[in-house]
Design a protein around this motif. Structure first.
Motif, PDB file in Angstrom:
ATOM      1  N   GLY A  95      27.225 126.778  27.702  1.00  0.00           N
ATOM      2  CA  GLY A  95      28.268 126.134  28.498  1.00  0.00           C
ATOM      3  C   GLY A  95      29.649 126.357  27.906  1.00  0.00           C
ATOM      4  N   VAL A  96      29.744 126.300  26.583  1.00  0.00           N
ATOM      5  CA  VAL A  96      31.024 126.529  25.899  1.00  0.00           C
ATOM      6  C   VAL A  96      31.502 127.959  26.133  1.00  0.00           C
ATOM      7  CG1 VAL A  96      32.133 126.724  23.628  1.00  0.00           C
ATOM      8  CG2 VAL A  96      30.639 124.771  24.115  1.00  0.00           C
ATOM      9  N   ILE A  97      30.611 128.916  25.888  1.00  0.00           N
ATOM     10  CA  ILE A  97      30.973 130.339  26.023  1.00  0.00           C
ATOM     11  C   ILE A  97      31.317 130.680  27.475  1.00  0.00           C
ATOM     12  CG2 ILE A  97      30.122 132.713  25.784  1.00  0.00           C
ATOM     13  CD1 ILE A  97      28.308 131.595  23.477  1.00  0.00           C
ATOM     14  N   ALA A  98      30.465 130.215  28.408  1.00  0.00           N
ATOM     15  CA  ALA A  98      30.667 130.529  29.826  1.00  0.00           C
ATOM     16  C   ALA A  98      31.980 129.957  30.347  1.00  0.00           C
ATOM     17  CB  ALA A  98      29.500 129.990  30.651  1.00  0.00           C
ATOM     18  N   THR A  99      32.332 128.756  29.906  1.00  0.00           N
ATOM     19  CA  THR A  99      33.570 128.121  30.376  1.00  0.00           C
ATOM     20  C   THR A  99      34.796 128.876  29.891  1.00  0.00           C
ATOM     21  OG1 THR A  99      32.469 125.967  30.403  1.00  0.00           O
ATOM     22  CG2 THR A  99      34.876 125.951  30.432  1.00  0.00           C
ATOM     23  N   ILE A 100      34.779 129.326  28.640  1.00  0.00           N
ATOM     24  CA  ILE A 100      35.913 130.096  28.108  1.00  0.00           C
ATOM     25  C   ILE A 100      36.056 131.421  28.861  1.00  0.00           C
ATOM     26  CG2 ILE A 100      36.800 131.323  26.079  1.00  0.00           C
ATOM     27  CD1 ILE A 100      35.479 129.066  24.376  1.00  0.00           C
ATOM     28  N   LEU A 101      34.934 132.103  29.092  1.00  0.00           N
ATOM     29  CA  LEU A 101      34.974 133.369  29.836  1.00  0.00           C
ATOM     30  C   LEU A 101      35.435 133.140  31.279  1.00  0.00           C
ATOM     31  CD1 LEU A 101      31.666 135.040  28.554  1.00  0.00           C
ATOM     32  CD2 LEU A 101      34.023 135.608  27.900  1.00  0.00           C
ATOM     33  N   PHE A 102      34.940 132.062  31.894  1.00  0.00           N
ATOM     34  CA  PHE A 102      35.351 131.712  33.259  1.00  0.00           C
ATOM     35  C   PHE A 102      36.860 131.455  33.293  1.00  0.00           C
ATOM     36  CE2 PHE A 102      36.418 128.376  36.334  1.00  0.00           C
ATOM     37  CZ  PHE A 102      36.009 128.981  37.521  1.00  0.00           C
ATOM     38  N   GLY A 103      37.359 130.759  32.255  1.00  0.00           N
ATOM     39  CA  GLY A 103      38.789 130.461  32.176  1.00  0.00           C
ATOM     40  C   GLY A 103      39.635 131.723  32.119  1.00  0.00           C
ATOM     41  N   MET A 104      39.155 132.731  31.387  1.00  0.00           N
ATOM     42  CA  MET A 104      39.874 134.006  31.282  1.00  0.00           C
ATOM     43  C   MET A 104      39.986 134.684  32.648  1.00  0.00           C
ATOM     44  SD  MET A 104      40.866 134.575  28.128  1.00  0.00           S
ATOM     45  CE  MET A 104      41.066 136.348  27.908  1.00  0.00           C
ATOM     46  N   VAL A 105      38.893 134.628  33.426  1.00  0.00           N
ATOM     47  CA  VAL A 105      38.892 135.240  34.766  1.00  0.00           C
ATOM     48  C   VAL A 105      39.739 134.409  35.729  1.00  0.00           C
ATOM     49  CG1 VAL A 105      37.432 135.885  36.730  1.00  0.00           C
ATOM     50  CG2 VAL A 105      36.626 136.299  34.394  1.00  0.00           C
ATOM     51  N   ALA A 106      39.515 133.075  35.706  1.00  0.00           N
ATOM     52  CA  ALA A 106      40.222 132.193  36.638  1.00  0.00           C
ATOM     53  C   ALA A 106      41.729 132.230  36.417  1.00  0.00           C
ATOM     54  CB  ALA A 106      39.704 130.760  36.489  1.00  0.00           C
ATOM     55  N   ALA A 107      42.157 132.411  35.161  1.00  0.00           N
ATOM     56  CA  ALA A 107      43.595 132.430  34.849  1.00  0.00           C
ATOM     57  C   ALA A 107      44.317 133.524  35.631  1.00  0.00           C
ATOM     58  CB  ALA A 107      43.802 132.621  33.342  1.00  0.00           C
ATOM     59  N   LYS A 108      43.645 134.647  35.834  1.00  0.00           N
ATOM     60  CA  LYS A 108      44.256 135.754  36.582  1.00  0.00           C
ATOM     61  C   LYS A 108      44.527 135.345  38.029  1.00  0.00           C
ATOM     62  CE  LYS A 108      42.002 139.326  33.768  1.00  0.00           C
ATOM     63  NZ  LYS A 108      43.210 139.634  32.973  1.00  0.00           N
ATOM     64  N   PHE A 109      43.571 134.589  38.624  1.00  0.00           N
ATOM     65  CA  PHE A 109      43.745 134.143  40.012  1.00  0.00           C
ATOM     66  C   PHE A 109      44.862 133.103  40.136  1.00  0.00           C
ATOM     67  CE2 PHE A 109      39.431 135.833  40.135  1.00  0.00           C
ATOM     68  CZ  PHE A 109      39.426 136.514  41.350  1.00  0.00           C
ATOM     69  N   PHE A 110      45.070 132.343  39.072  1.00  0.00           N
ATOM     70  CA  PHE A 110      46.120 131.319  39.087  1.00  0.00           C
ATOM     71  C   PHE A 110      47.449 131.841  38.553  1.00  0.00           C
ATOM     72  CE2 PHE A 110      42.410 128.585  39.451  1.00  0.00           C
ATOM     73  CZ  PHE A 110      42.861 127.586  40.308  1.00  0.00           C
ATOM     74  N   GLY A 111      47.476 133.130  38.204  1.00  0.00           N
ATOM     75  CA  GLY A 111      48.713 133.737  37.725  1.00  0.00           C
ATOM     76  C   GLY A 111      49.145 133.250  36.351  1.00  0.00           C
ATOM     77  N   ARG A 112      48.170 132.839  35.522  1.00  0.00           N
ATOM     78  CA  ARG A 112      48.485 132.372  34.170  1.00  0.00           C
ATOM     79  C   ARG A 112      48.128 133.444  33.148  1.00  0.00           C
ATOM     80  NH1 ARG A 112      51.673 128.204  35.274  1.00  0.00           N
ATOM     81  NH2 ARG A 112      51.845 128.230  33.000  1.00  0.00           N
ATOM     82  N   GLY A 113      48.803 133.435  32.015  1.00  0.00           N
ATOM     83  CA  GLY A 113      48.571 134.427  30.967  1.00  0.00           C
ATOM     84  C   GLY A 113      47.349 134.093  30.127  1.00  0.00           C
ATOM     85  N   TRP A 114      46.998 135.017  29.208  1.00  0.00           N
ATOM     86  CA  TRP A 114      45.802 134.828  28.389  1.00  0.00           C
ATOM     87  C   TRP A 114      45.935 133.675  27.410  1.00  0.00           C
ATOM     88  CZ3 TRP A 114      46.252 135.223  23.128  1.00  0.00           C
ATOM     89  CH2 TRP A 114      47.357 135.910  22.630  1.00  0.00           C
ATOM     90  N   ARG A 115      47.173 133.375  26.972  1.00  0.00           N
ATOM     91  CA  ARG A 115      47.359 132.248  26.046  1.00  0.00           C
ATOM     92  C   ARG A 115      46.920 130.937  26.707  1.00  0.00           C
ATOM     93  NH1 ARG A 115      51.517 135.576  24.817  1.00  0.00           N
ATOM     94  NH2 ARG A 115      52.042 135.969  22.631  1.00  0.00           N
ATOM     95  N   MET A 116      47.366 130.723  27.944  1.00  0.00           N
ATOM     96  CA  MET A 116      47.005 129.500  28.673  1.00  0.00           C
ATOM     97  C   MET A 116      45.512 129.490  28.969  1.00  0.00           C
ATOM     98  SD  MET A 116      48.657 126.827  29.614  1.00  0.00           S
ATOM     99  CE  MET A 116      48.105 125.312  30.384  1.00  0.00           C
ATOM    100  N   ALA A 117      44.942 130.672  29.237  1.00  0.00           N
ATOM    101  CA  ALA A 117      43.503 130.768  29.503  1.00  0.00           C
ATOM    102  C   ALA A 117      42.682 130.331  28.294  1.00  0.00           C
ATOM    103  CB  ALA A 117      43.134 132.200  29.886  1.00  0.00           C
ATOM    104  N   LEU A 118      43.051 130.828  27.093  1.00  0.00           N
ATOM    105  CA  LEU A 118      42.323 130.456  25.871  1.00  0.00           C
ATOM    106  C   LEU A 118      42.537 128.992  25.522  1.00  0.00           C
ATOM    107  CD1 LEU A 118      42.860 133.515  23.467  1.00  0.00           C
ATOM    108  CD2 LEU A 118      40.998 133.092  25.062  1.00  0.00           C
ATOM    109  N   LEU A 119      43.770 128.532  25.677  1.00  0.00           N
ATOM    110  CA  LEU A 119      44.111 127.152  25.327  1.00  0.00           C
ATOM    111  C   LEU A 119      43.365 126.162  26.224  1.00  0.00           C
ATOM    112  CD1 LEU A 119      46.012 125.576  23.395  1.00  0.00           C
ATOM    113  CD2 LEU A 119      47.724 125.608  25.226  1.00  0.00           C
ATOM    114  N   SER A 120      43.446 126.369  27.521  1.00  0.00           N
ATOM    115  CA  SER A 120      42.808 125.443  28.458  1.00  0.00           C
ATOM    116  C   SER A 120      41.287 125.595  28.454  1.00  0.00           C
ATOM    117  CB  SER A 120      43.357 125.668  29.880  1.00  0.00           C
ATOM    118  OG  SER A 120      43.069 126.980  30.338  1.00  0.00           O
ATOM    119  N   GLY A 121      40.814 126.850  28.436  1.00  0.00           N
ATOM    120  CA  GLY A 121      39.364 127.084  28.428  1.00  0.00           C
ATOM    121  C   GLY A 121      38.704 126.523  27.180  1.00  0.00           C
ATOM    122  N   GLY A 122      39.341 126.718  26.027  1.00  0.00           N
ATOM    123  CA  GLY A 122      38.794 126.187  24.778  1.00  0.00           C
ATOM    124  C   GLY A 122      38.816 124.676  24.746  1.00  0.00           C
ATOM    125  N   ALA A 123      39.901 124.071  25.258  1.00  0.00           N
ATOM    126  CA  ALA A 123      40.017 122.607  25.278  1.00  0.00           C
ATOM    127  C   ALA A 123      38.939 121.984  26.155  1.00  0.00           C
ATOM    128  CB  ALA A 123      41.404 122.195  25.769  1.00  0.00           C
TER     129      ALA A 123
END
Length: 331
Positions: A95-123
């Protein structure tokens, strides 16, 4: 001026905000982390250039934070894994790994950069505000770093509180056993305090299981931070943004987190010391998030925009569905 006397006013202010937040939490049921952040935001003028409190606030938001994360390690041990069983542990880690990877993909659809993807996905995936602050420490610094951190902490704390209220009835509706309910609550709610609140609102057994599951997610903090650091250093992520500075491979506070977890696993940390470390960790993190709030302009934080909220919400929903489906299939 002596270094200690230069830092004292800012540290004192941060600690005072933390104590006030804890008082509000105990007497009115509000999440302490959220209260500390909101009160900190109202005191932004104390972190302005020339303010006597600026140096101590900077210190609290950096060094005190790292102390809090390091002390979390004293709660982690290998023994807690044996009671759950391999399949449930695998579900939680997946669940931890999948959520972080999902966050990386979803960030592109929301127009967010990789920093926000790692920060939010990890949190969302690991342990809410604590994980956000630890991950932020290894991301290359930009002029938006503090703003994004404060925003992420606020968002995951609010969502964690919503989940604490909404998820226990959901687990009853699905007819989960105490073990399944504990895995679901501990595997999906962001912050440790809200996991405890949700679990023990059902029964002591569910509360204990949920807490253990949550601590397994917390133990993922060190390997996740290490992987992020390696990816950034290897140039897998674009670190050439303006103002970006290369972070350390593995910060000393994560090393201490691992050392304490190892010592605790081998039984070298007495229960009384482990409890003391837990309390110190909680106060250090609360003081640090108060300092992060004080350092952050509310106007600038609101500039993050609705897409960031959307990203954190969909990550939260993804994790809930992932663990829910896993528990249902295993059960």
């Amino acid at each position: 001026m002596h270094v200690g006397s230069a830092l004292f006013p800012g540290i004192a202010v941060s600690l005072l905000v933390a104590v006030t937040a804890q008082f509000l939490s105990e007497h009115y049921g509000a999440p302490a982390m959220l209260m500390a952040l909101l009160m900190g935001l109202a005191l932004n003028f104390l972190a302005e250039d020339g303010a006597r409190t600026k140096a101590g606030i900077e210190y609290s938001g950096r060094t005190v934070l790292r102390l809090g994360v390091a002390l979390l390690g004293a709660r982690i041990s290998v023994d807690m894994l044996t009671d759950l069983g391999g399949v449930m542990i695998l579900l939680v880690i997946s669940g931890v790994i999948a959520t972080i990877l999902f966050g990386m993909v979803a960030a592109k659809f929301f127009g967010r950069g990789w920093r926000m993807a790692l920060l939010s996905g990890g949190a969302v995936a690991i342990c809410g505000a604590s994980a956000a602050m630890a991950i932020a420490a290894v991301l290359p610094k930009t002029d938006k770093s503090e703003r994004n951190l404060a925003f992420t902490v606020m968002a995951v704390t609010v969502l964690s509180t919503v989940a604490m209220i909404a998820y226990p009835p959901l687990s009853s509706w699905f007819g989960f056993t105490p073990l399944e309910s504990g895995v679901f609550l501990g595997g999906t709610i962001h912050d440790v305090a809200q996991v405890v609140g949700a679990g023990f609102s059902i029964s002591p057994e569910v509360g204990e299981t949920a807490t253990v599951v949550k601590l397994i997610r917390v133990s993922m903090l060190a390997p996740v931070v290490l992987v992020f650091s390696l990816a950034i250093r290897a140039g897998k992520l674009d670190t050439h943004a303006p103002g970006g500075k290369r972070p350390p491979l593995l910060p000393s506070f994560v090393v201490w987190f691992l050392v304490l977890a190892t010592l605790n696993s081998f039984g070298f940390v007495p229960a009384s010391i482990s409890y003391l470390a837990e309390q110190l960790s909680r106060w250090a993190l609360l003081t640090a998030i108060a300092a992060v709030g004080i350092k952050t302009s509310l106007v600038r934080m609101m500039e993050v925009g609705g897409t960031a909220i959307g990203l954190i919400v969909v990550e939260t929903i993804f994790l809930a569905f992932f663990v829910l489906a896993g528990v249902h299939l295993i059960g």
